[in-house]
Design a protein around this motif. Structure first.
Motif, PDB file in Angstrom:
ATOM      1  N   SER A 283      -5.100   5.760  13.020  1.00  0.00           N
ATOM      2  CA  SER A 283      -5.911   4.579  13.316  1.00  0.00           C
ATOM      3  C   SER A 283      -6.789   4.769  14.554  1.00  0.00           C
ATOM      4  O   SER A 283      -7.732   4.012  14.767  1.00  0.00           O
ATOM      5  CB  SER A 283      -5.001   3.361  13.496  1.00  0.00           C
ATOM      6  OG  SER A 283      -4.035   3.648  14.480  1.00  0.00           O
TER       7      SER A 283
ATOM      8  N   GLN B  71      -4.584   6.409   6.652  1.00  0.00           N
ATOM      9  CA  GLN B  71      -5.451   5.585   7.484  1.00  0.00           C
ATOM     10  C   GLN B  71      -4.662   4.936   8.626  1.00  0.00           C
ATOM     11  O   GLN B  71      -5.094   4.931   9.772  1.00  0.00           O
ATOM     12  CB  GLN B  71      -6.074   4.499   6.602  1.00  0.00           C
ATOM     13  CG  GLN B  71      -7.499   4.214   6.900  1.00  0.00           C
ATOM     14  CD  GLN B  71      -8.108   3.241   5.901  1.00  0.00           C
ATOM     15  OE1 GLN B  71      -7.420   2.492   5.201  1.00  0.00           O
ATOM     16  NE2 GLN B  71      -9.420   3.254   5.839  1.00  0.00           N
TER      17      GLN B  71
ATOM     18  N   THR C  35     -12.029  -5.539  -0.706  1.00  0.00           N
ATOM     19  CA  THR C  35     -10.635  -5.506  -0.289  1.00  0.00           C
ATOM     20  C   THR C  35      -9.789  -5.422  -1.549  1.00  0.00           C
ATOM     21  O   THR C  35      -9.985  -6.195  -2.482  1.00  0.00           O
ATOM     22  CB  THR C  35     -10.250  -6.765   0.502  1.00  0.00           C
ATOM     23  OG1 THR C  35     -11.080  -6.834   1.651  1.00  0.00           O
ATOM     24  CG2 THR C  35      -8.792  -6.717   0.931  1.00  0.00           C
TER      25      THR C  35
ATOM     26  N   ILE D 167     -12.191   4.836   2.936  1.00  0.00           N
ATOM     27  CA  ILE D 167     -11.750   5.162   1.579  1.00  0.00           C
ATOM     28  C   ILE D 167     -12.902   4.865   0.626  1.00  0.00           C
ATOM     29  O   ILE D 167     -13.411   3.740   0.570  1.00  0.00           O
ATOM     30  CB  ILE D 167     -10.487   4.369   1.214  1.00  0.00           C
ATOM     31  CG1 ILE D 167      -9.343   4.832   2.124  1.00  0.00           C
ATOM     32  CG2 ILE D 167     -10.132   4.562  -0.261  1.00  0.00           C
ATOM     33  CD1 ILE D 167      -8.178   3.918   2.183  1.00  0.00           C
TER      34      ILE D 167
ATOM     35  N   PHE E 199       0.295  -3.451  -0.436  1.00  0.00           N
ATOM     36  CA  PHE E 199      -0.543  -3.614   0.757  1.00  0.00           C
ATOM     37  C   PHE E 199      -1.944  -4.022   0.323  1.00  0.00           C
ATOM     38  O   PHE E 199      -2.275  -4.003  -0.863  1.00  0.00           O
ATOM     39  CB  PHE E 199      -0.607  -2.302   1.555  1.00  0.00           C
ATOM     40  CG  PHE E 199      -1.207  -1.174   0.771  1.00  0.00           C
ATOM     41  CD1 PHE E 199      -2.571  -0.935   0.799  1.00  0.00           C
ATOM     42  CD2 PHE E 199      -0.401  -0.353  -0.025  1.00  0.00           C
ATOM     43  CE1 PHE E 199      -3.125   0.092   0.061  1.00  0.00           C
ATOM     44  CE2 PHE E 199      -0.956   0.677  -0.761  1.00  0.00           C
ATOM     45  CZ  PHE E 199      -2.323   0.905  -0.719  1.00  0.00           C
ATOM     46  N   GLU E 200      -2.749  -4.366   1.326  1.00  0.00           N
ATOM     47  CA  GLU E 200      -4.173  -4.603   1.100  1.00  0.00           C
ATOM     48  C   GLU E 200      -4.972  -3.645   1.964  1.00  0.00           C
ATOM     49  O   GLU E 200      -4.559  -3.321   3.077  1.00  0.00           O
ATOM     50  CB  GLU E 200      -4.554  -6.041   1.491  1.00  0.00           C
ATOM     51  CG  GLU E 200      -4.125  -7.078   0.499  1.00  0.00           C
ATOM     52  CD  GLU E 200      -4.883  -8.387   0.686  1.00  0.00           C
ATOM     53  OE1 GLU E 200      -5.558  -8.553   1.719  1.00  0.00           O
ATOM     54  OE2 GLU E 200      -4.795  -9.242  -0.216  1.00  0.00           O
ATOM     55  N   MET E 201      -6.085  -3.204   1.467  1.00  0.00           N
ATOM     56  CA  MET E 201      -6.950  -2.363   2.298  1.00  0.00           C
ATOM     57  C   MET E 201      -8.395  -2.484   1.845  1.00  0.00           C
ATOM     58  O   MET E 201      -8.686  -2.936   0.744  1.00  0.00           O
ATOM     59  CB  MET E 201      -6.503  -0.905   2.242  1.00  0.00           C
ATOM     60  CG  MET E 201      -6.708  -0.236   0.900  1.00  0.00           C
ATOM     61  SD  MET E 201      -6.265   1.512   0.972  1.00  0.00           S
ATOM     62  CE  MET E 201      -6.602   1.999  -0.735  1.00  0.00           C
TER      63      MET E 201
ATOM     64  N   MET F 196      -4.039   6.070  -3.799  1.00  0.00           N
ATOM     65  CA  MET F 196      -4.412   4.939  -2.939  1.00  0.00           C
ATOM     66  C   MET F 196      -3.344   4.671  -1.888  1.00  0.00           C
ATOM     67  O   MET F 196      -3.648   4.343  -0.746  1.00  0.00           O
ATOM     68  CB  MET F 196      -4.652   3.700  -3.790  1.00  0.00           C
ATOM     69  CG  MET F 196      -5.987   3.697  -4.489  1.00  0.00           C
ATOM     70  SD  MET F 196      -6.423   2.012  -4.908  1.00  0.00           S
ATOM     71  CE  MET F 196      -8.166   2.172  -5.161  1.00  0.00           C
ATOM     72  N   HIS F 197      -2.087   4.809  -2.293  1.00  0.00           N
ATOM     73  CA  HIS F 197      -1.004   4.646  -1.312  1.00  0.00           C
ATOM     74  C   HIS F 197      -1.094   5.706  -0.222  1.00  0.00           C
ATOM     75  O   HIS F 197      -0.921   5.413   0.963  1.00  0.00           O
ATOM     76  CB  HIS F 197       0.351   4.720  -2.019  1.00  0.00           C
ATOM     77  CG  HIS F 197       0.818   3.392  -2.535  1.00  0.00           C
ATOM     78  ND1 HIS F 197       1.632   2.553  -1.807  1.00  0.00           N
ATOM     79  CD2 HIS F 197       0.566   2.751  -3.697  1.00  0.00           C
ATOM     80  CE1 HIS F 197       1.873   1.455  -2.502  1.00  0.00           C
ATOM     81  NE2 HIS F 197       1.234   1.554  -3.657  1.00  0.00           N
TER      82      HIS F 197
ATOM     83  N   CYS G 169      -3.749   7.348   0.814  1.00  0.00           N
ATOM     84  CA  CYS G 169      -4.906   7.061   1.673  1.00  0.00           C
ATOM     85  C   CYS G 169      -4.588   5.964   2.676  1.00  0.00           C
ATOM     86  O   CYS G 169      -4.937   6.050   3.854  1.00  0.00           O
ATOM     87  CB  CYS G 169      -6.096   6.594   0.839  1.00  0.00           C
ATOM     88  SG  CYS G 169      -6.790   7.860  -0.171  1.00  0.00           S
ATOM     89  N   HIS G 170      -3.948   4.942   2.192  1.00  0.00           N
ATOM     90  CA  HIS G 170      -3.611   3.818   3.065  1.00  0.00           C
ATOM     91  C   HIS G 170      -2.711   4.263   4.210  1.00  0.00           C
ATOM     92  O   HIS G 170      -2.945   3.939   5.377  1.00  0.00           O
ATOM     93  CB  HIS G 170      -2.930   2.738   2.224  1.00  0.00           C
ATOM     94  CG  HIS G 170      -2.406   1.587   3.022  1.00  0.00           C
ATOM     95  ND1 HIS G 170      -3.230   0.797   3.786  1.00  0.00           N
ATOM     96  CD2 HIS G 170      -1.145   1.109   3.189  1.00  0.00           C
ATOM     97  CE1 HIS G 170      -2.493  -0.143   4.380  1.00  0.00           C
ATOM     98  NE2 HIS G 170      -1.233   0.035   4.044  1.00  0.00           N
ATOM     99  N   ARG G 171      -1.689   5.034   3.879  1.00  0.00           N
ATOM    100  CA  ARG G 171      -0.769   5.513   4.931  1.00  0.00           C
ATOM    101  C   ARG G 171      -1.487   6.450   5.897  1.00  0.00           C
ATOM    102  O   ARG G 171      -1.260   6.404   7.105  1.00  0.00           O
ATOM    103  CB  ARG G 171       0.398   6.251   4.273  1.00  0.00           C
ATOM    104  CG  ARG G 171       1.259   5.343   3.400  1.00  0.00           C
ATOM    105  CD  ARG G 171       2.501   4.962   4.151  1.00  0.00           C
ATOM    106  NE  ARG G 171       3.407   4.203   3.312  1.00  0.00           N
ATOM    107  CZ  ARG G 171       4.728   4.284   3.387  1.00  0.00           C
ATOM    108  NH1 ARG G 171       5.289   5.121   4.246  1.00  0.00           N
ATOM    109  NH2 ARG G 171       5.484   3.537   2.624  1.00  0.00           N
TER     110      ARG G 171
END
Ligand SMILES: [Zn+2]
Length: 414
Positions: free
Chosen positions: A245, A241, A399, A251, A315-317, A234-235, A237-239
């Motif tokens: 951008s 993304q 979220t 995700i 973080f939040e995503m 998940m970390h 994927c977040h990075r």
């Protein structure tokens, strides 16, 4: 905000799980996770799980039975984290809690594989894997060298999704542990080979990370598919993304956490899938090829950063979580009776409101979406899913608040 489902998690170190796991031991030493993870949800009630998923109480993979939870407070999931958890679970927690084991890496990830051609007609992964098998230097990092794997060479050789059955559904315990038979599908044999190479699944010898590369014919742009219990993925994927951008990426959480995993990347301790589309089966498009190549490089860079002790803060995503499959309308004889409605074609990850047409029958009649809440369809009209009779998949948008990863102490180059 209306009523919604509340779920709670308690994160336990894998070594402290109370009931026997169907895994070869030893598991890594306990690590307590600090932080919290919170899901926010819209007003809709959760839909039933997709057909084919066994009821939760029959599942063996997760050691504690989880139950449906009370819809309060609205819109929030409550996560409890026990920083000083010392005792195995004894049943004293409220029944509304789901119990998850969410292991996170405690050492640098040194055994990493990038797999392509799991489906032999998804050409970006097929040709990237072939390229890296000739020129593996592109996958080298200071602390590890990722291993390229052409996952389904027989299917890739004839440019088909599979020879006998879907390889990416073949990594179940039943198939991996069954005695080989002469007439079993090629992919079942190949799954055991890959389990030997990259696993064994759920063992301490398994690879640290597998990145599996796929193409879709649906208009999903870049989609990262992760297991919601894989905090490390998940970390990443977040990075990824954030780094990309300028181009939409999504995700997708494909499997309910209580269900048995079956995909290739489930063989390793951590893993994820990159889906890029739309690209027709058997076709290689340069723009998509380079996007996938760049995402693989970025993923390996991020693993290297983690290995070198870089902090990965909380973080939040937004994530999209699979609810159920929508099947095509069929005649009594089993033929298609209609097609995906032009109004939703290519509208992957866009909100689908009740009353919106989803199928156009050959009679000219429209079939409307009859759900009681907004959902987000994905894999709309995916070519590979006609054989599974899936017209699209319904997801819900959530979220998720993800806690920080533990920071490793910098390690010398490998
Ligand atoms: Zn695929």
């Amino acid at each position: 905000m209306g009523a919604s489902v509340q779920q709670s998690f308690i994160w336990l170190p894998a070594g402290l799980l109370p009931l026997p796991l169907p895994l070869p031991l030893p598991l890594p030493p306990p690590l307590l996770l600090k932080g919290s993870m919170t899901f926010h949800k819209g007003p809709s009630q959760r839909s039933p799980p997709p057909p084919g998923y066994p009821p939760a109480r029959q599942l063996k993979r997760w050691p504690v039975t989880w139950q449906s939870v009370k819809p309060e407070p609205p819109g929030k999931f409550v996560i409890q984290v026990f920083k000083d958890f010392q005792q195995p679970f004894t049943g004293r927690y409220p029944t509304s809690h789901r119990i998850y084991s969410m292991p996170v890496p405690q050492e640098p990830l040194r055994r990493v594989a990038v797999t392509g051609g799991t489906h032999g007609n998804e050409m970006c992964g097929v040709y990237l894997a072939r390229h890296w098998l000739q020129a593996p230097g592109e996958l080298q990092q200071p602390s590890f060298s990722a291993v390229p794997v052409l996952a389904n060479p027989a299917a890739a050789a004839v440019c088909r999704r599979h020879i006998g059955c879907d390889l990416n559904r073949s990594f179940t315990k039943a198939l991996l542990t069954a005695s080989p038979t002469p007439d079993e599908p090629y992919e079942v044999t190949r799954a055991r080979e890959l389990n030997q190479l990259l696993g064994p699944k759920n063992s301490s010898q398994a690879f640290d990370f597998v990145l599996d590369l796929h193409n879709t014919t649906a208009n999903m742009n870049t989609c990262f598919i992760v297991n919601e219990t894989d905090l490390f993925a998940m970390h990443l994927c977040h990075r990824l993304q954030l780094q990309n951008s300028e181009s939409p990426s999504w995700i997708l959480v494909y499997q309910p956490p209580e269900s048995e995993t079956f995909s290739l990347d489930s063989v390793s301790k951590h893993g994820m899938t990159i889906e890029i589309g739309p690209q027709p089966q058997g076709v290689l498009q340069a723009k998509l090829f380079y996007r996938m190549r760049s995402l693989v490089a970025s993923t390996l860079d991020l693993i290297e950063l983690f290995n070198q002790g870089t902090a990965f803060p909380a973080f939040e995503m937004e994530i999209y979580r699979l609810l159920e499959y929508m099947e095509f309308p069929r005649t009594e004889e089993g033929d298609l009776a209609g097609m995906v409605h032009p109004q939703i074609q290519d509208q992957d990850f866009k909100p689908l409101q009740p009353g919106t047409p989803i199928f156009q029958m050959f009679s000219g009649k429209d079939v409307l979406y009859e759900g009681d809440s907004t959902v987000y369809p994905v894999f709309i009209n995916e070519a590979a899913y006609y054989e599974k009779n899936i017209a699209f998949m319904k997801t819900e948008k959530l979220t998720v608040s993800v806690p920080a990863l533990p920071v490793l102490t910098p390690s010398p180059a490998h």
